[in-house]
Design a protein around this motif. Sequence first.
Motif, PDB file in Angstrom:
ATOM      1  N   ALA A 115       0.822  -1.212   0.000  1.00  0.00           N
ATOM      2  CA  ALA A 115       0.000   0.000   0.000  1.00  0.00           C
ATOM      3  C   ALA A 115       0.856   1.262   0.000  1.00  0.00           C
ATOM      4  O   ALA A 115       0.500   2.265  -0.638  1.00  0.00           O
ATOM      5  N   ALA A 116       1.982   1.240   0.709  1.00  0.00           N
ATOM      6  CA  ALA A 116       2.828   2.432   0.788  1.00  0.00           C
ATOM      7  C   ALA A 116       3.382   2.804  -0.583  1.00  0.00           C
ATOM      8  O   ALA A 116       3.404   3.986  -0.957  1.00  0.00           O
ATOM      9  N   PHE A 117       3.831   1.814  -1.347  1.00  0.00           N
ATOM     10  CA  PHE A 117       4.379   2.096  -2.676  1.00  0.00           C
ATOM     11  C   PHE A 117       3.298   2.578  -3.643  1.00  0.00           C
ATOM     12  O   PHE A 117       3.586   3.326  -4.574  1.00  0.00           O
ATOM     13  N   VAL A 118       2.064   2.169  -3.419  1.00  0.00           N
ATOM     14  CA  VAL A 118       0.958   2.626  -4.264  1.00  0.00           C
ATOM     15  C   VAL A 118       0.503   4.017  -3.864  1.00  0.00           C
ATOM     16  O   VAL A 118       0.177   4.861  -4.712  1.00  0.00           O
ATOM     17  N   ALA A 119       0.486   4.297  -2.558  1.00  0.00           N
ATOM     18  CA  ALA A 119      -0.136   5.519  -2.043  1.00  0.00           C
ATOM     19  C   ALA A 119       0.638   6.778  -2.415  1.00  0.00           C
ATOM     20  O   ALA A 119       0.020   7.817  -2.685  1.00  0.00           O
ATOM     21  N   VAL A 120       1.966   6.728  -2.423  1.00  0.00           N
ATOM     22  CA  VAL A 120       2.741   7.949  -2.674  1.00  0.00           C
ATOM     23  C   VAL A 120       2.462   8.523  -4.064  1.00  0.00           C
ATOM     24  O   VAL A 120       2.071   9.698  -4.188  1.00  0.00           O
ATOM     25  N   PRO A 121       2.629   7.746  -5.161  1.00  0.00           N
ATOM     26  CA  PRO A 121       2.331   8.354  -6.472  1.00  0.00           C
ATOM     27  C   PRO A 121       0.874   8.759  -6.635  1.00  0.00           C
ATOM     28  O   PRO A 121       0.581   9.782  -7.256  1.00  0.00           O
ATOM     29  N   LEU A 122      -0.052   7.963  -6.068  1.00  0.00           N
ATOM     30  CA  LEU A 122      -1.463   8.328  -6.179  1.00  0.00           C
ATOM     31  C   LEU A 122      -1.782   9.599  -5.407  1.00  0.00           C
ATOM     32  O   LEU A 122      -2.522  10.471  -5.887  1.00  0.00           O
ATOM     33  N   ALA A 123      -1.235   9.738  -4.201  1.00  0.00           N
ATOM     34  CA  ALA A 123      -1.473  10.942  -3.409  1.00  0.00           C
ATOM     35  C   ALA A 123      -0.912  12.178  -4.111  1.00  0.00           C
ATOM     36  O   ALA A 123      -1.550  13.243  -4.133  1.00  0.00           O
ATOM     37  N   VAL A 124       0.278  12.057  -4.694  1.00  0.00           N
ATOM     38  CA  VAL A 124       0.858  13.176  -5.442  1.00  0.00           C
ATOM     39  C   VAL A 124      -0.017  13.516  -6.644  1.00  0.00           C
ATOM     40  O   VAL A 124      -0.267  14.699  -6.946  1.00  0.00           O
ATOM     41  N   LEU A 125      -0.520  12.484  -7.348  1.00  0.00           N
ATOM     42  CA  LEU A 125      -1.393  12.705  -8.503  1.00  0.00           C
ATOM     43  C   LEU A 125      -2.667  13.452  -8.093  1.00  0.00           C
ATOM     44  O   LEU A 125      -3.058  14.450  -8.727  1.00  0.00           O
ATOM     45  N   PHE A 126      -3.319  12.996  -7.039  1.00  0.00           N
ATOM     46  CA  PHE A 126      -4.546  13.651  -6.582  1.00  0.00           C
ATOM     47  C   PHE A 126      -4.255  15.083  -6.113  1.00  0.00           C
ATOM     48  O   PHE A 126      -5.074  15.987  -6.315  1.00  0.00           O
TER      49      PHE A 126
END
Length: 460
Positions: A115-126
Motif C-alpha cells: 500500500a505504501a508504494f501505491v499511495a505515494v504516487p497516487l497521493a501526489v497525482l490527486f
Amino acid sequence: MGPQLLNDIAVAAAMGLVGAVVFAAIGLVSGTDETTTLAPLTLLVVLLGVPPAGVFTFFLAGAVAKHMTHAVPTALLGIPGDTLATPLLQDANMLRKLGVPHIALRKMVSGAIVAAFVAVPLAVLFAVMLAPFGAAITKTAPWIFLAAALLIAYFSAGRWASVALLVPFVVVIIALQALTAKYDVKLSISYFLGIAIGPLIADLFTVIAPAGRQRMLRDQVRQFNLAPDVKGWSGYFPNPFKVMDRVQTRWTLITATISSATFVFSPVAMTVVLGELVGSRIKHAYHRLTTVLSARNGVTEATYIAEALIPLIAFGLPLSPVAAGPAAPLFNAPPRFTVDAATGQTHNLHNLLNHWEFLGYGMLAVLLAAVVSYPFAMNFARRAALFVSRRVSHEAIIATFVGLIIVISVWEGQLLGLLVILTMGLLGGLLSRNFGFNTGVQFMGYYTAVLSVPAIVKLF
C-alpha cells in the motif's frame, strides 16, 4: 545533476534512514501514539534546521516504518501498537486464538509495504489535480478550516459531542492567547505539543489523584503467550506478493487506492469502513480474517500518506486529521515554517519543494522504510516482541518524550510555554478520554481559533 541536488538527495536519504530506524523501533512499543511520537520528533528535526527534503523524508519514512512494526505488538502480544492499530486488534486476536499470530503479522506487514508504494504516487497525482484550486482555497482558508473542523469533529468518535465541544475548546485557546499576549509572548508550538500529549498528561494527573490511582492499580503482572516462529521463505527479504495471495493483493491495492484519494476523514474510520467492505466480500472465515488484516494495515499506510501529502502539496494548509496532528510540523513550525493567521498565506514544505521532489523524495522515504522495517518485522518480530515486553521500560520512553517537550516549550515561551502545554494537555486529554474529542479534532480547533475566529470577528 548539480552538487546542490546531490547534497539534498544525500541529506534526504540520511534523514529518511534515521526516521525509518527510529520509528521502526518505536513501533514495537505498544501504545505509542503517532501524534505523541511522530510530531515532537519531526518538530525537533525542523527546529534543528534540517533542509526541507530531509524533514520530509524523515517524517514519511518514520510514518511508514511505524505502521509496519506496529503490527508486531498487535499481532503477537494482543496490544495495539498505536491508535491506528486498534481496528486491527479483533481480527489479530482471533488468529492468535487459532495459534497463527505469525500469519496475521506477515499479512499485515505485507499489506502495509504494498500500500505504501501505491499511495505515494497516487497521493501526489490527486494533489496535483487539486492544486489549481489552491489559490481560491488559500483565500478562503478561515472558512475552510471552520468547515473542516466541523466535518472532522462529526466523523470522530464523539460525533455531536465533539462538534459542540469545539466552542469551549476554541474559547480556552483564545483566552490563553490573550493571557500570553499581555506578557509579549506569542506561542504556537506549545499549543500543538500540549494537544499532542494530552492523553499522557491526563493519565499523569489521574495517577496523582487517589481515586484515579486506585482505578489504575493491577493485582498481577500481565502475561503474554507467544507462539513459536515459523519461517516460510528463504533469504532475508521475502516477497510480499508471495506472502499474500492474489485476492489479498487485489483488495489491498483497491483499498489503498480509495484511501489515497481521501484526506479529510478520520484514519481510524477509513480503516474500519474499508475493512468491513473487504470482509463482507469474503465468505471463508480464515481467509476473511487474513485478507481484512492485509487490507486494513494497507489502509493505515495509505491514509497516513495521503492525508499528509495531499494538503501539503495542493494547499500548504493542514486540512486533514493527519496534517493537523502528526504532520503539523511540516506545515507550521515557527520560525521556519508558518501559516499566516490573517491571510492564510504559507511558508512551509508546500513552497519549498515541487511536485516532482515530493514524488521522488516520497518514494525514497518509502523505499528506506521498506528496507529497514519490512525484513526486520518479518524475520525478527518474535525476538523483538520478547525483548520489548521484557526489557524496555515504557516509563523510560514516556519520560524521554516528556523531557523533550519540556525543553521545546521552555525554549518557545519559558514558564508560560510550559503552563500552556499543561493546560492544553490536561483539557485535551480529559476531553479525548471522556467524550471522544480526539487530537485530530483538537488540532482543527486550534487552527479555527487562530484563523477562523479573527475572520468571524471582522464580519461582525
